[in-house]
Design a protein around this motif. Structure first.
Motif, PDB file in Angstrom:
ATOM      1  N   PHE A   1       0.829  -1.202   0.000  1.00 55.54           N
ATOM      2  CA  PHE A   1       0.000   0.000   0.000  1.00 55.54           C
ATOM      3  C   PHE A   1       0.868   1.258   0.000  1.00 55.54           C
ATOM      4  CE2 PHE A   1      -2.130   3.313   2.492  1.00 55.54           C
ATOM      5  CZ  PHE A   1      -3.219   3.551   1.676  1.00 55.54           C
TER       6      PHE A   1
ATOM      7  N   TYR B   1       2.501   2.035  -3.411  1.00 59.37           N
ATOM      8  CA  TYR B   1       1.612   2.670  -4.379  1.00 59.37           C
ATOM      9  C   TYR B   1       1.205   4.066  -3.958  1.00 59.37           C
ATOM     10  CZ  TYR B   1       1.151  -1.451  -7.245  1.00 59.37           C
ATOM     11  OH  TYR B   1       1.418  -2.502  -8.095  1.00 59.37           O
ATOM     12  N   LYS B   2       1.013   4.292  -2.681  1.00 57.17           N
ATOM     13  CA  LYS B   2       0.526   5.586  -2.216  1.00 57.17           C
ATOM     14  C   LYS B   2       1.612   6.646  -2.235  1.00 57.17           C
ATOM     15  CE  LYS B   2      -2.032   7.869   1.287  1.00 57.17           C
ATOM     16  NZ  LYS B   2      -2.114   8.262   2.576  1.00 57.17           N
ATOM     17  N   ASP B   3       2.816   6.310  -1.765  1.00 59.72           N
ATOM     18  CA  ASP B   3       3.868   7.308  -1.622  1.00 59.72           C
ATOM     19  C   ASP B   3       4.665   7.554  -2.903  1.00 59.72           C
ATOM     20  OD1 ASP B   3       3.110   7.491   1.003  1.00 59.72           O
ATOM     21  OD2 ASP B   3       4.759   6.277   1.760  1.00 59.72           O
ATOM     22  N   LYS B   4       4.594   6.663  -3.851  1.00 60.42           N
ATOM     23  CA  LYS B   4       5.315   6.781  -5.126  1.00 60.42           C
ATOM     24  C   LYS B   4       6.819   6.985  -4.923  1.00 60.42           C
ATOM     25  CE  LYS B   4       1.512   6.967  -7.625  1.00 60.42           C
ATOM     26  NZ  LYS B   4       0.893   5.746  -7.954  1.00 60.42           N
TER      27      LYS B   4
END
Length: 67
Positions: free
Chosen positions: A21, A24-27
């Protein structure tokens, strides 16, 4: 002892998906994914050591045919 091992394995899975997660969220802008995956590795090693110690002291049954 079996319950403790199952709980730790569940924590490993939760840590794995939290790492996914955060990836994907923090890139790639934060190190939360690295921390989550480090926790997963530590928990996995802890489960492995706990299984070996539990087997050695007889807290977990061996293979069929062994006492």
């Amino acid at each position: 002892m079996k319950i403790v091992i199952v709980i730790l394995l569940f924590a490993v899975i939760v840590s794995l998906f939290s790492g996914l997660f955060f990836i994907y969220k923090d890139k790639g802008q934060s190190d939360r994914a690295v921390k989550a995956l480090t926790v997963r590795i530590v928990l996995s090693v802890l489960v492995f050591v706990l299984l070996i110690v539990s087997y050695y002291f007889g807290l977990l049954p061996g293979t069929p045919g062994n006492p």
